[in-house]
Design a protein around this motif. Structure first.
Motif, PDB file in Angstrom:
ATOM      1  N   GLU A  56     -21.805 -18.821  23.741  1.00  0.00           N
ATOM      2  CA  GLU A  56     -21.635 -19.633  24.977  1.00  0.00           C
ATOM      3  C   GLU A  56     -20.516 -20.467  25.118  1.00  0.00           C
ATOM      4  OE1 GLU A  56     -24.997 -22.316  24.525  1.00  0.00           O
ATOM      5  OE2 GLU A  56     -26.371 -20.718  24.836  1.00  0.00           O
ATOM      6  N   ASP A  57     -20.217 -21.370  25.573  1.00  0.00           N
ATOM      7  CA  ASP A  57     -19.162 -21.934  26.181  1.00  0.00           C
ATOM      8  C   ASP A  57     -18.192 -22.788  25.462  1.00  0.00           C
ATOM      9  OD1 ASP A  57     -19.422 -20.808  28.525  1.00  0.00           O
ATOM     10  OD2 ASP A  57     -20.698 -22.559  29.269  1.00  0.00           O
ATOM     11  N   LEU A  58     -17.642 -22.140  24.087  1.00  0.00           N
ATOM     12  CA  LEU A  58     -16.724 -22.893  23.262  1.00  0.00           C
ATOM     13  C   LEU A  58     -15.551 -23.049  24.008  1.00  0.00           C
ATOM     14  CD1 LEU A  58     -17.479 -21.017  19.668  1.00  0.00           C
ATOM     15  CD2 LEU A  58     -18.583 -23.060  20.768  1.00  0.00           C
ATOM     16  N   ARG A  59     -15.149 -22.208  24.956  1.00  0.00           N
ATOM     17  CA  ARG A  59     -13.927 -22.758  25.609  1.00  0.00           C
ATOM     18  C   ARG A  59     -13.748 -24.028  26.288  1.00  0.00           C
ATOM     19  NH1 ARG A  59     -13.929 -22.113  31.132  1.00  0.00           N
ATOM     20  NH2 ARG A  59     -16.005 -21.477  31.862  1.00  0.00           N
ATOM     21  N   LEU A  60     -14.967 -24.617  26.535  1.00  0.00           N
ATOM     22  CA  LEU A  60     -15.098 -25.789  27.171  1.00  0.00           C
ATOM     23  C   LEU A  60     -15.285 -27.086  25.929  1.00  0.00           C
ATOM     24  CD1 LEU A  60     -17.805 -25.014  29.974  1.00  0.00           C
ATOM     25  CD2 LEU A  60     -15.215 -24.938  30.308  1.00  0.00           C
ATOM     26  N   TYR A  61     -14.830 -28.204  26.528  1.00  0.00           N
ATOM     27  CA  TYR A  61     -14.927 -29.534  25.684  1.00  0.00           C
ATOM     28  C   TYR A  61     -16.424 -29.514  25.607  1.00  0.00           C
ATOM     29  CZ  TYR A  61     -10.009 -30.839  26.262  1.00  0.00           C
ATOM     30  OH  TYR A  61      -8.814 -30.882  25.885  1.00  0.00           O
ATOM     31  N   PRO A  62     -16.844 -30.252  24.350  1.00  0.00           N
ATOM     32  CA  PRO A  62     -18.158 -30.832  24.238  1.00  0.00           C
ATOM     33  C   PRO A  62     -18.568 -32.094  24.981  1.00  0.00           C
ATOM     34  CG  PRO A  62     -16.851 -31.627  22.360  1.00  0.00           C
ATOM     35  CD  PRO A  62     -15.840 -30.905  23.242  1.00  0.00           C
ATOM     36  N   ASP A  63     -19.677 -32.406  25.145  1.00  0.00           N
ATOM     37  CA  ASP A  63     -20.278 -33.708  25.632  1.00  0.00           C
ATOM     38  C   ASP A  63     -19.699 -34.629  25.148  1.00  0.00           C
ATOM     39  OD1 ASP A  63     -21.348 -36.122  26.751  1.00  0.00           O
ATOM     40  OD2 ASP A  63     -23.393 -35.210  26.338  1.00  0.00           O
ATOM     41  N   PRO A  64     -18.638 -35.414  25.688  1.00  0.00           N
ATOM     42  CA  PRO A  64     -17.970 -36.778  24.790  1.00  0.00           C
ATOM     43  C   PRO A  64     -18.792 -37.650  24.157  1.00  0.00           C
ATOM     44  CG  PRO A  64     -17.583 -36.968  27.053  1.00  0.00           C
ATOM     45  CD  PRO A  64     -18.294 -35.644  26.829  1.00  0.00           C
ATOM     46  N   VAL A  65     -20.127 -37.717  24.580  1.00  0.00           N
ATOM     47  CA  VAL A  65     -21.148 -38.806  23.972  1.00  0.00           C
ATOM     48  C   VAL A  65     -22.243 -38.245  23.527  1.00  0.00           C
ATOM     49  CG1 VAL A  65     -20.150 -40.778  25.283  1.00  0.00           C
ATOM     50  CG2 VAL A  65     -21.956 -39.330  26.304  1.00  0.00           C
ATOM     51  N   ALA A  66     -22.271 -36.845  23.480  1.00  0.00           N
ATOM     52  CA  ALA A  66     -23.396 -36.013  22.802  1.00  0.00           C
ATOM     53  C   ALA A  66     -24.907 -36.482  23.521  1.00  0.00           C
ATOM     54  CB  ALA A  66     -23.260 -36.135  21.263  1.00  0.00           C
ATOM     55  N   ASN A  67     -24.987 -36.487  24.474  1.00  0.00           N
ATOM     56  CA  ASN A  67     -26.095 -37.073  25.011  1.00  0.00           C
ATOM     57  C   ASN A  67     -27.461 -36.542  24.512  1.00  0.00           C
ATOM     58  OD1 ASN A  67     -25.659 -39.517  26.125  1.00  0.00           O
ATOM     59  ND2 ASN A  67     -24.891 -38.516  28.189  1.00  0.00           N
ATOM     60  N   ARG A  68     -27.473 -35.069  24.437  1.00  0.00           N
ATOM     61  CA  ARG A  68     -28.651 -34.332  24.074  1.00  0.00           C
ATOM     62  C   ARG A  68     -28.853 -34.706  22.431  1.00  0.00           C
ATOM     63  NH1 ARG A  68     -28.490 -28.025  22.509  1.00  0.00           N
ATOM     64  NH2 ARG A  68     -30.839 -27.871  21.990  1.00  0.00           N
ATOM     65  N   LEU A  69     -27.951 -34.755  21.670  1.00  0.00           N
ATOM     66  CA  LEU A  69     -28.388 -35.445  20.484  1.00  0.00           C
ATOM     67  C   LEU A  69     -28.724 -36.664  20.591  1.00  0.00           C
ATOM     68  CD1 LEU A  69     -28.176 -35.195  17.382  1.00  0.00           C
ATOM     69  CD2 LEU A  69     -25.924 -35.370  17.186  1.00  0.00           C
ATOM     70  N   ARG A  70     -28.244 -37.783  21.181  1.00  0.00           N
ATOM     71  CA  ARG A  70     -28.688 -39.027  21.343  1.00  0.00           C
ATOM     72  C   ARG A  70     -30.152 -39.224  21.794  1.00  0.00           C
ATOM     73  NH1 ARG A  70     -24.875 -42.155  25.229  1.00  0.00           N
ATOM     74  NH2 ARG A  70     -25.399 -44.053  24.160  1.00  0.00           N
ATOM     75  N   ASP A  71     -30.515 -38.257  22.748  1.00  0.00           N
ATOM     76  CA  ASP A  71     -31.912 -38.065  23.203  1.00  0.00           C
ATOM     77  C   ASP A  71     -32.684 -37.540  22.116  1.00  0.00           C
ATOM     78  OD1 ASP A  71     -31.185 -39.207  25.710  1.00  0.00           O
ATOM     79  OD2 ASP A  71     -30.768 -37.398  26.620  1.00  0.00           O
ATOM     80  N   THR A  72     -32.494 -36.620  21.442  1.00  0.00           N
ATOM     81  CA  THR A  72     -33.195 -35.988  20.262  1.00  0.00           C
ATOM     82  C   THR A  72     -33.340 -37.075  19.418  1.00  0.00           C
ATOM     83  OG1 THR A  72     -32.289 -33.655  20.971  1.00  0.00           O
ATOM     84  CG2 THR A  72     -33.583 -34.043  18.817  1.00  0.00           C
ATOM     85  N   ALA A  73     -32.327 -37.785  18.782  1.00  0.00           N
ATOM     86  CA  ALA A  73     -32.392 -38.763  17.692  1.00  0.00           C
ATOM     87  C   ALA A  73     -33.345 -39.916  18.302  1.00  0.00           C
ATOM     88  CB  ALA A  73     -31.200 -39.153  17.265  1.00  0.00           C
ATOM     89  N   ALA A  74     -33.023 -40.160  19.480  1.00  0.00           N
ATOM     90  CA  ALA A  74     -33.994 -41.241  20.111  1.00  0.00           C
ATOM     91  C   ALA A  74     -35.292 -41.091  19.955  1.00  0.00           C
ATOM     92  CB  ALA A  74     -33.608 -41.806  21.366  1.00  0.00           C
ATOM     93  N   GLU A  75     -35.684 -39.877  20.144  1.00  0.00           N
ATOM     94  CA  GLU A  75     -37.402 -39.586  20.168  1.00  0.00           C
ATOM     95  C   GLU A  75     -37.577 -39.740  18.677  1.00  0.00           C
ATOM     96  OE1 GLU A  75     -40.183 -35.966  21.242  1.00  0.00           O
ATOM     97  OE2 GLU A  75     -38.091 -35.914  22.092  1.00  0.00           O
ATOM     98  N   VAL A  76     -36.815 -39.049  17.751  1.00  0.00           N
ATOM     99  CA  VAL A  76     -37.292 -38.845  16.132  1.00  0.00           C
ATOM    100  C   VAL A  76     -37.144 -40.276  15.695  1.00  0.00           C
ATOM    101  CG1 VAL A  76     -36.596 -38.305  13.789  1.00  0.00           C
ATOM    102  CG2 VAL A  76     -36.468 -36.559  16.046  1.00  0.00           C
ATOM    103  N   ASN A 245     -17.724 -31.861  17.792  1.00  0.00           N
ATOM    104  CA  ASN A 245     -17.769 -30.711  18.399  1.00  0.00           C
ATOM    105  C   ASN A 245     -18.921 -29.981  18.954  1.00  0.00           C
ATOM    106  OD1 ASN A 245     -18.676 -28.481  16.600  1.00  0.00           O
ATOM    107  ND2 ASN A 245     -17.089 -29.463  15.138  1.00  0.00           N
ATOM    108  N   ARG A 246     -18.921 -29.071  19.800  1.00  0.00           N
ATOM    109  CA  ARG A 246     -20.350 -28.357  20.501  1.00  0.00           C
ATOM    110  C   ARG A 246     -21.076 -27.920  19.102  1.00  0.00           C
ATOM    111  NH1 ARG A 246     -20.937 -26.506  25.510  1.00  0.00           N
ATOM    112  NH2 ARG A 246     -19.605 -27.229  26.996  1.00  0.00           N
TER     113      ARG A 246
END
Length: 351
Positions: A56-76, A245-246
């Protein structure tokens, strides 16, 4: 060749020794029981997710605050996104704490011996380290809560001892400290209880987690901080722009989504830990009750450097600390049953 611009380097940095990690051999001939890495692989879902992400889009910067991971961790972990910060390993998060809270002369307190990186991070900020000695049994020093420190750090379970004070004592510490209390739970998944509940009751408590140990993702460098949203916002100001990183974000999400895989391997490690502790005691060691994925074994007054060197000659790496308070100790990561069998056999030959 000499470096002609040493005067540009801060004297504090010139005088530092720097943190020394466990040996990382560049070949495969050693059994590595020196860096507290997980001997088992991460969840297969991690590999699948990474394979998909690479296309996928490794040419693009990652989400600077990693919201997908934050949301997953919040649920866990039963939190909200605003209570979570993602770091490039928990060491990155510790660096953010120092940048945010510690200026020249500010006091940072922690019981010792413990994770030696704390010393280096405080020193880099020209902070003042208050080392509170552990009692011989590594119980929580009662005077730790009496120090007027900007930061108090508790490694929980402690490294290198693997010991874990009762939660009631940790909460008492939280009630007494004057500044922020950072509870470093890098190894907590190998223990029976966590201090995570304190985040809900004390706005000055921050909990650290890492994916390097129980989730077997040391090579991906992922850490989490749990704390009050207002403090998390302040930490956000000092973090590197794109600090995770992504691929690391993808790996961490997949690992959390297969939490049972982690728990299964933690169970294996705990069983092997008990067997290793018993074997070391039969060799005459004092072995501290470990709540981590390693054990600390001591022969009071007897330097363990020959054991470290002897095991290395047998192709087995363990951790030896040359400091006076630990020179009679070895720290051994809990490997697979086969790796521990080889360790025990080699120790039998060295005795």
């Amino acid at each position: 060749m000499s470096f002609s611009r040493l005067s540009a380097i801060r004297p504090t940095i010139q005088q530092m020794h720097g943190y020394v990690p466990g040996e990382q051999p560049q070949d495969q001939r050693y059994i590595k029981l020196n860096s507290n890495e997980n001997p088992y692989p991460p969840s297969p879902r991690v590999r699948e997710a990474l394979q998909q992400a690479i296309g996928e889009d490794l040419r693009l910067y990652p989400d600077p605050v990693a919201n997908r991971l934050r949301d997953t961790a919040a649920e866990v972990y039963g939190l909200r996104r605003e209570q979570i910060l993602v770091g490039n390993g928990s060491d990155d998060l510790l660096t953010m704490f120092m940048r945010t809270c510690v200026g020249p002369g500010d006091r940072v307190a922690y019981p010792v011996p413990t994770y030696s990186l704390y010393d280096e991070l405080v020193t880099m900020q020209d902070g003042h380290i208050i080392r509170v000695p552990f009692p011989e049994d590594f119980s929580l020093p009662p005077q730790l809560g009496d120090i007027d420190a900007k930061l108090t750090i508790l490694c929980h379970p402690n490294a290198p001892s693997g010991t874990l004070p009762p939660l009631a004592q940790v909460e008492e510490l939280a009630r007494r400290v004057q500044g922020m209390l950072v509870i470093d739970e890098a190894y907590i998944d190998f223990a029976d209880e966590t201090a995570l509940s304190l985040v809900h009751r004390y706005d000055h408590v921050v909990i650290l987690r890492t994916f390097s140990k129980s989730f077997a993702l040391a090579g991906m460098r992922i850490g989490l901080a749990f704390g009050h949203p207002a403090f998390i916002r302040e930490l956000m100001k000092v973090k590197d722009s794109y600090n995770v990183n992504r691929l690391s974000i993808v790996a961490a999400v997949a690992a959390l989504e297969d939490y049972a895989w982690m728990q299964q391997h933690v169970g294996k490690i705990r069983t092997t830990r008990a067997r290793l502790s018993t074997a070391l005691r039969e060799f005459g060691y004092v072995v501290y009750d470990s709540h981590s994925n390693f054990v600390l074994a001591r022969k009071p007054g007897v330097s363990q450097e020959p054991i470290y060197q002897g095991l290395k000659a047998h192709g087995i790496l363990i951790r030896y600390f040359s400091s006076p308070e630990l020179s009679d100790c070895v720290r051994i990561t809990v490997g697979t049953d086969e790796e521990i069998d080889r360790l025990v056999s080699a120790l039998d030959q060295l005795k």
